[in-house]
Scaffold this motif. Structure first.
Motif, PDB file in Angstrom:
ATOM      1  N   GLY A 149       0.775  -1.232   0.000  1.00  0.00           N
ATOM      2  CA  GLY A 149       0.000   0.000   0.000  1.00  0.00           C
ATOM      3  C   GLY A 149       0.810   1.288   0.000  1.00  0.00           C
ATOM      4  N   THR A 150       2.137   1.199   0.148  1.00  0.00           N
ATOM      5  CA  THR A 150       2.974   2.395   0.183  1.00  0.00           C
ATOM      6  C   THR A 150       3.684   2.575  -1.152  1.00  0.00           C
ATOM      7  N   PRO A 151       3.484   3.732  -1.821  1.00  0.00           N
ATOM      8  CA  PRO A 151       4.159   3.964  -3.107  1.00  0.00           C
ATOM      9  C   PRO A 151       5.605   4.435  -2.917  1.00  0.00           C
ATOM     10  N   HIS A 152       6.475   3.973  -3.818  1.00  0.00           N
ATOM     11  CA  HIS A 152       7.882   4.374  -3.832  1.00  0.00           C
ATOM     12  C   HIS A 152       8.237   4.734  -5.270  1.00  0.00           C
ATOM     13  N   ARG A 153       8.839   5.899  -5.479  1.00  0.00           N
ATOM     14  CA  ARG A 153       9.270   6.318  -6.812  1.00  0.00           C
ATOM     15  C   ARG A 153      10.674   5.783  -7.055  1.00  0.00           C
ATOM     16  N   VAL A 154      10.848   5.060  -8.174  1.00  0.00           N
ATOM     17  CA  VAL A 154      12.144   4.487  -8.525  1.00  0.00           C
ATOM     18  C   VAL A 154      12.506   5.011  -9.920  1.00  0.00           C
ATOM     19  N   PRO A 155      13.379   6.043  -9.991  1.00  0.00           N
ATOM     20  CA  PRO A 155      13.729   6.628 -11.286  1.00  0.00           C
ATOM     21  C   PRO A 155      14.752   5.778 -12.041  1.00  0.00           C
ATOM     22  N   ALA A 156      14.913   6.070 -13.320  1.00  0.00           N
ATOM     23  CA  ALA A 156      15.907   5.387 -14.144  1.00  0.00           C
ATOM     24  C   ALA A 156      17.280   5.489 -13.485  1.00  0.00           C
ATOM     25  N   GLY A 157      17.986   4.365 -13.462  1.00  0.00           N
ATOM     26  CA  GLY A 157      19.301   4.307 -12.840  1.00  0.00           C
ATOM     27  C   GLY A 157      19.270   3.857 -11.403  1.00  0.00           C
ATOM     28  N   ALA A 158      18.092   3.858 -10.774  1.00  0.00           N
ATOM     29  CA  ALA A 158      17.956   3.442  -9.379  1.00  0.00           C
ATOM     30  C   ALA A 158      17.507   1.989  -9.303  1.00  0.00           C
ATOM     31  N   SER A 159      17.756   1.386  -8.154  1.00  0.00           N
ATOM     32  CA  SER A 159      17.370   0.003  -7.897  1.00  0.00           C
ATOM     33  C   SER A 159      16.583  -0.066  -6.601  1.00  0.00           C
ATOM     34  N   ALA A 160      15.856  -1.156  -6.407  1.00  0.00           N
ATOM     35  CA  ALA A 160      15.081  -1.355  -5.178  1.00  0.00           C
ATOM     36  C   ALA A 160      15.036  -2.845  -4.883  1.00  0.00           C
ATOM     37  N   THR A 161      14.850  -3.165  -3.622  1.00  0.00           N
ATOM     38  CA  THR A 161      14.632  -4.544  -3.206  1.00  0.00           C
ATOM     39  C   THR A 161      13.580  -4.546  -2.109  1.00  0.00           C
ATOM     40  N   PHE A 162      12.805  -5.623  -2.043  1.00  0.00           N
ATOM     41  CA  PHE A 162      11.775  -5.740  -1.013  1.00  0.00           C
ATOM     42  C   PHE A 162      11.373  -7.197  -0.863  1.00  0.00           C
ATOM     43  N   GLU A 163      10.795  -7.502   0.308  1.00  0.00           N
ATOM     44  CA  GLU A 163      10.251  -8.846   0.509  1.00  0.00           C
ATOM     45  C   GLU A 163       8.877  -8.882  -0.138  1.00  0.00           C
ATOM     46  N   GLY A 164       8.677  -9.871  -1.005  1.00  0.00           N
ATOM     47  CA  GLY A 164       7.454  -9.952  -1.794  1.00  0.00           C
ATOM     48  C   GLY A 164       6.315 -10.697  -1.130  1.00  0.00           C
ATOM     49  N   SER A 165       6.347 -10.813   0.200  1.00  0.00           N
ATOM     50  CA  SER A 165       5.296 -11.556   0.897  1.00  0.00           C
ATOM     51  C   SER A 165       4.072 -10.699   1.204  1.00  0.00           C
ATOM     52  N   VAL A 166       4.026  -9.503   0.638  1.00  0.00           N
ATOM     53  CA  VAL A 166       2.887  -8.592   0.788  1.00  0.00           C
ATOM     54  C   VAL A 166       2.407  -8.208  -0.614  1.00  0.00           C
ATOM     55  N   PRO A 167       1.176  -7.713  -0.743  1.00  0.00           N
ATOM     56  CA  PRO A 167       0.724  -7.273  -2.072  1.00  0.00           C
ATOM     57  C   PRO A 167       1.653  -6.184  -2.609  1.00  0.00           C
ATOM     58  N   HIS A 168       1.919  -6.240  -3.918  1.00  0.00           N
ATOM     59  CA  HIS A 168       2.782  -5.230  -4.523  1.00  0.00           C
ATOM     60  C   HIS A 168       2.364  -5.006  -5.976  1.00  0.00           C
ATOM     61  N   THR A 169       2.626  -3.784  -6.427  1.00  0.00           N
ATOM     62  CA  THR A 169       2.202  -3.366  -7.765  1.00  0.00           C
ATOM     63  C   THR A 169       3.324  -2.592  -8.419  1.00  0.00           C
ATOM     64  N   TYR A 170       3.493  -2.824  -9.717  1.00  0.00           N
ATOM     65  CA  TYR A 170       4.429  -2.059 -10.540  1.00  0.00           C
ATOM     66  C   TYR A 170       3.568  -1.153 -11.410  1.00  0.00           C
TER      67      TYR A 170
END
Length: 190
Positions: A149-170
């Motif tokens: 439920g929390t949005p995160h902005r990931v611009p070109a050149g950036a990376s992210a990691t997260f545990e996928g055991s919760v709902p997630h959307t791209y």
């Protein structure tokens, strides 16, 4: 036989094999995956092509990668997957898509994906098993990654990691396409 027919046959054969190797009845797999028994029967009889969400749920419940369900299991020391062997798993009329590039089973499933999201498109994912991690790198545009439920902005050149055991959307909220590469690591079934 078309590529889609070959994919359907491969999925049917491998789903049944992995289910039987795990000792799961149709009912047990249905309960673990949250997929109806009837859908599993149709898939195992190659009478339907399931959605990416259903395929992911089945792979997660079996503790295998999607590549294992699609015949791309590792055998030799180096596995080379040519571009024409990559599997398009999801697409929209707007032109967004995702392709499974390569995967392996050791020690649990690990998959690498290529994503393309057109402006205004999104792809929502159900939670994966606890201990599943996703890593992504945006190469073009700006991704809106929504995790639990929390949005995160990931611009070109950036990376992210997260545990996928919760709902997630791209999601692509921007005016240009988003391109990214993603890796998913799923813990082995215990």
């Amino acid at each position: 036989m078309t590529d889609l027919d070959a994919l359907t046959q491969s999925l049917a054969r491998n789903l049944k094999r992995w289910r039987q190797e795990r000792g799961f009845t149709l009912e047990a797999l249905a309960a673990r995956a949250g997929v109806s028994r009837g859908m599993i029967i149709q898939i195992e009889q190659a009478r339907t092509n399931p959605s990416i969400g259903t395929t992911v749920k089945l792979a997660d419940a079996l503790g295998v990668s999607i590549t294992a369900l699609l015949d791309y299991e590792s055998g030799p020391q180096v596995q080379l997957v040519q571009s024409e062997q990559q599997v398009r798993m999801w697409s929209t009329d707007a032109g967004s898509w995702t392709s499974l590039l390569v995967g392996t089973q050791a020690p649990g499933p690990v998959e690498m994906w290529q994503w393309h999201l057109e402006p205004g498109d999104e792809s929502a994912s159900d939670p994966h098993p606890p201990g599943t991690y996703e890593l992504l790198h945006v190469t073009g545009g700006e991704l809106t990654l929504i995790v639990d439920g929390t949005p995160h902005r990931v611009p070109a050149g950036a990376s992210a990691t997260f545990e996928g055991s919760v709902p997630h959307t791209y999601r692509n909220d921007g005016p240009v396409p988003v391109d990214m590469t993603m890796a998913v690591s799923v813990p082995p079934v215990r």
